[in-house]
Design an enzyme around this catalytic site. Structure first.
Site, PDB file in Angstrom:
ATOM      1  N   LYS A  32     137.697  74.237  87.393  1.00 29.22           N
ATOM      2  CA  LYS A  32     136.655  75.080  86.797  1.00 29.22           C
ATOM      3  C   LYS A  32     135.280  74.528  87.179  1.00 29.22           C
ATOM      4  O   LYS A  32     135.153  73.440  87.718  1.00 29.22           O
ATOM      5  CB  LYS A  32     136.746  75.094  85.261  1.00 29.22           C
ATOM      6  CG  LYS A  32     138.060  75.574  84.682  1.00 29.22           C
ATOM      7  CD  LYS A  32     138.192  77.072  84.758  1.00 29.22           C
ATOM      8  CE  LYS A  32     139.468  77.567  84.140  1.00 29.22           C
ATOM      9  NZ  LYS A  32     140.653  77.429  84.966  1.00 29.22           N
ATOM     10  N   SER A  55     141.542  82.249  87.966  1.00 25.36           N
ATOM     11  CA  SER A  55     140.402  82.018  87.084  1.00 25.36           C
ATOM     12  C   SER A  55     139.146  81.596  87.840  1.00 25.36           C
ATOM     13  O   SER A  55     138.070  81.540  87.258  1.00 25.36           O
ATOM     14  CB  SER A  55     140.736  80.955  86.028  1.00 25.36           C
ATOM     15  OG  SER A  55     140.838  79.679  86.625  1.00 25.36           O
TER      16      SER A  55
END
Length: 192
Positions: free
Chosen positions: A152, A115
């Site tokens: 993230k 991701s």
């Protein structure tokens, strides 16, 4: 450091990497090919004086503060069009000091998944994470979202803080209950 000492030291580094311990004086003599204990003692003294080796209280040798230095011979290597190299001589970098500012608050965590692909973080990469530092919007963080960990980009909009992946195939993450910042990512590395 004498040129010959440099060669001996390289052999000691390789021995330590393989065995996790430095050899005895007689082991050093055998390893590097010195014939007398006085020659080994003189070489070890020079390496201690330069900060590459230290003696432990029980007289065993151990890595000194400069043991893990690595040579930086070139300023950079272009990844695009080939260019002339800029030689920086033989500067040395301690990788740990280069990557870790405060050891007491720094940890290494392995990335799992893709991701953060477009951020240059691949599955299996190691990230350097500093805990307890203030995070800013746009930084890569290790966060705890509703009790689960993820890495993230920290983002913010009118609704508040959320986590943005570095891969368009993944959706933004908003906490249902709680978003905590575990630490800020300050660097990364990978083994090929």
């Amino acid at each position: 450091m004498k040129k010959r000492d440099s060669l001996y030291f390289n052999q000691l580094q390789d021995y330590y990497a393989e065995n996790g311990i430095l050899p005895s004086f007689s082991g050093i003599a055998s390893l590097v090919g010195l014939k007398t204990t006085s020659a080994v003692s003189a070489m070890v003294d020079r390496l201690k004086e330069a900060g590459f080796l230290v003696s432990m209280p029980d007289k065993r040798l151990a890595p000194g503060p400069r043991f893990y230095e690595r040579k930086q011979l070139l300023e950079y290597v272009p990844a695009g069009i080939p260019q002339d190299m800029v030689n920086v001589g033989s500067d040395h970098i301690l990788i740990d000091r280069f990557l870790v500012k405060e050891p007491s608050i720094t940890m290494i965590i392995t990335i799992k998944g893709d991701s953060m692909l477009n951020a240059g973080l691949l599955d299996g990469d190691k990230i350097i994470v500093e805990r307890g530092t203030t995070s800013k919007v746009g930084e890569i963080v290790v966060a705890i979202v509703d009790g689960e960990f993820t890495v993230k980009f920290l983002a913010k909009d009118k609704q508040g803080y959320y986590l943005k992946p570095g891969n368009a195939a993944f959706a933004d993450i908003r906490a249902k209950d709680e978003l905590q910042i575990f630490g800020v990512v300050t660097g990364s590395f990978r083994l090929y």
